[in-house]
Design an enzyme around this catalytic site. Structure first.
Site, PDB file in Angstrom:
ATOM      1  N   LYS A 121       1.186  -1.402  -0.731  1.00 53.71           N
ATOM      2  CA  LYS A 121      -0.067   0.345   0.231  1.00 53.71           C
ATOM      3  C   LYS A 121       0.740   1.752  -0.376  1.00 53.71           C
ATOM      4  O   LYS A 121       0.347   2.107   0.027  1.00 53.71           O
ATOM      5  CB  LYS A 121      -0.589  -0.250   1.180  1.00 53.71           C
ATOM      6  CG  LYS A 121      -1.696  -0.894   1.383  1.00 53.71           C
ATOM      7  CD  LYS A 121      -3.219  -0.831   1.392  1.00 53.71           C
ATOM      8  CE  LYS A 121      -4.242  -2.176   0.537  1.00 53.71           C
ATOM      9  NZ  LYS A 121      -3.878  -3.708   1.060  1.00 53.71           N
TER      10      LYS A 121
HETATM   11  C1  PLP Z   1      -4.406  -4.393   0.705  1.00 56.58           C
HETATM   12  C2  PLP Z   1      -3.794  -5.549   0.328  1.00 56.58           C
HETATM   13  C3  PLP Z   1      -3.840  -6.389  -0.511  1.00 56.58           C
HETATM   14  C4  PLP Z   1      -5.041  -6.924  -1.356  1.00 56.58           C
HETATM   15  O1  PLP Z   1      -5.102  -5.511  -2.173  1.00 56.58           O
HETATM   16  P1  PLP Z   1      -6.041  -5.001  -3.547  1.00 56.58           P
HETATM   17  O2  PLP Z   1      -6.000  -4.189  -3.933  1.00 56.58           O
HETATM   18  O3  PLP Z   1      -7.216  -4.526  -1.924  1.00 56.58           O
HETATM   19  O4  PLP Z   1      -6.692  -6.067  -4.537  1.00 56.58           O
HETATM   20  C5  PLP Z   1      -3.103  -7.911  -0.623  1.00 56.58           C
HETATM   21  N1  PLP Z   1      -1.905  -8.228   0.359  1.00 56.58           N
HETATM   22  C6  PLP Z   1      -1.874  -7.071   1.467  1.00 56.58           C
HETATM   23  C7  PLP Z   1      -0.776  -7.392   2.096  1.00 56.58           C
HETATM   24  C8  PLP Z   1      -2.577  -6.345   1.711  1.00 56.58           C
HETATM   25  O5  PLP Z   1      -2.129  -4.403   2.368  1.00 56.58           O
END
Ligand code: PLP
Length: 479
Positions: A121
């Protein structure tokens, strides 16, 4: 570049106008009017660029209302190896998202979790922080970001916005429900513009409070409340960059193809892969991996999209993928149905009424493979076995979300053209999920040196019962 709503709203705003907002006025999501096409000449010119310069080259095609010199400066400041310093031993942190081969030329991990909060993120949120600051300064405005988090999003938002003069962050989290490491990441921040509110309840209750505040249009306008949730277009755009970077790292020439395996929840990460592919990046397959919450896998297998009721969502050991409804999925479906907003409105009328839709007998569903998508899911036992296998076979420790991606990539390898490498997106570092690592490996994950004392640092958090009025009062006093 102009942006359109998936539900057909007439206005076509530019990038900065949608940066601070959420949904389009008709409830749709914004997408570029047309995806910029990248030809052979660009791929050749971009192959050896630094991450920051590549980000500029790609983002400038999506952003026509920020002067190029300013955008380049923002990219250089954001994608700087001082911010992405947690690379695995042997990997080159200056690459920002280094590719770590498990089987050279066959299977690799693209490390997207080297940023400040050890989850992918950061890749988008760090850019968002700098873009917000830039645009707010230019307009002489301020914003108060309100959100609810079950872990990764909240900390990524806080680390991106900390210390920014025109931004305050109010982040609700479920008291006692995050890992000790995740709690410490958020609650140890000392910047006066960051406010952590721990709600004595579950994540859904925190989320409901946030929704209630957003539904109070008067409060929202008066206190300039904004969001940085996963439907934000700038986050998706920022994520397009690492598909290009990963492609260049995994290949020697632009005649080759790559498959990406993506641990998925809200469909934000893989939506960026879909867009990179539509732009012309040679992606053979996009492998969508879910955990036990397999709403998306079910769609790609059967053509039925059936969001689950919140109570049906399973709590798993890859918690950032525990979703019942994928908030970015509408973007893909818009492309799948030939960009017909009437069709999207019709389908989402069903979804918004709590029902499902079924595309299995339509010609659109047959196009899913033209878009490169295949999918699979995994279980807690699969995650433990995968974490153990990678540790024993390659000496590489991965987190439970990345394990879902590796497991499904393994299951689907036969559906990837031979000779095409599979790159699994590494979405978090094992340090964030030590309980599952201990269960799989009977040892603790390694913690980056500068975070070893994290859980011992003083914490600052406001504990509150889950009441909308209390949260509103808390915000009103501090904005
Ligand atoms: C947010 C997240 C995901 C999922 O990603 P999306 O964009 O919501 O599909 C997968 N793994 C981790 C560690 C995350 O923080």
């Amino acid at each position: 570049m102009k942006y359109i709503s998936t539900r057909g709203h007439a206005a076509k705003p530019e990038f900065c106008a949608i940066l601070l907002g959420g949904l389009a006025p008709d409830g749709g999501l914004y997408l570029p009017e047309a995806y910029p096409r990248v030809g052979r000449a660009e791929l050749d010119a971009w192959r050896h660029l630094s991450y920051a310069e590549l980000a500029f080259q790609i983002l400038t095609r999506f952003i026509s209302d920020i002067p190029a010199a300013d955008l380049r400066e923002i990219c250089v400041r954001t994608y700087n190896s001082r911010n992405y310093r947690h690379a695995r031993r042997g990997d080159d942190a200056t690459q920002i998202t280094p590719l770590h081969w498990l089987e050279p030329g066959k299977l690799g991990l693209l490390a997207l979790s080297n940023g400040p909060t050890l989850a992918f993120k950061d890749m988008a949120m760090q850019l968002l922080g700098n873009l917000f600051e830039y645009v707010l300064e230019r307009r002489d405005e301020t914003i108060n970001i309100l959100g609810a988090t079950s872990g990764d999003t909240g900390s990524a938002a806080e680390y991106a916005m900390r210390g920014k003069a025109r931004v305050k962050v109010f982040m609700l989290s479920p008291a006692g429900k995050m890992s000790a490491f995740q709690r410490a990441q958020m609650y140890s921040l000392t910047e006066p513009n960051i406010f952590n509110i721990a709600v004595t309840g579950m994540f859904d209750e925190a989320q409901d409070i946030v929704k209630a505040v957003f539904n109070d249009a008067d409060f929202k306008a008066r206190h300039r409340i904004g969001a940085v949730n996963s439907i934000n277009w700038a986050r998706v755009a920022a994520q397009v960059v690492y598909y290009f970077k990963g492609y260049f790292a995994a290949t020697r020439s632009n005649d080759e193809q790559v498959a990406f395996s993506v641990p998925s929840g809200n469909f934000g990460n893989i939506c960026a892969g879909h867009i990179a592919r539509c732009m012309g990046l040679p992606i053979a397959r996009l492998i969508l991996a879910t955990n036990e919450n397999d709403v998306l896998d079910e769609f790609f297998r059967t053509g039925v999209y059936r969001p689950r009721a919140a109570g049906e969502t399973r709590i798993t050991s890859s918690p950032s993928m525990d979703i019942s409804k994928a908030s970015n999925f509408e973007r893909f479906v818009f492309d799948l149905v030939g960009r017909e907003p009437e069709k999207v409105r019709e389908l989402w009328a069903e979804i918004d009424a709590g029902r499902a839709f079924d595309l299995s007998t339509t010609p659109w569903f047959a196009r899913v493979s033209d878009f490169g998508f295949i999918s699979g899911s995994s279980t807690h036992a699969d995650r433990l076995a995968t974490i153990k296998r990678l540790y024993e076979q390659y000496g590489v420790m991965i987190d439970p979300h990345t394990a879902d991606g590796v497991k499904v990539a393994h299951d689907k390898a036969a559906d990837v053209p031979s000779g095409v490498p599979i790159v699994v997106l590494e979405t978090a570092q094992p340090a964030k999920f030590s309980a599952t690592i201990r269960e799989a490996l009977v040892r603790d994950p390694e913690i980056p040196d500068d975070l070893k004392d994290l859980e011992d640092r003083p914490q600052r958090v406001e504990v509150m019962s889950p009441q909308v009025s209390a949260v509103k009062e808390f915000i009103a006093k501090r904005v």
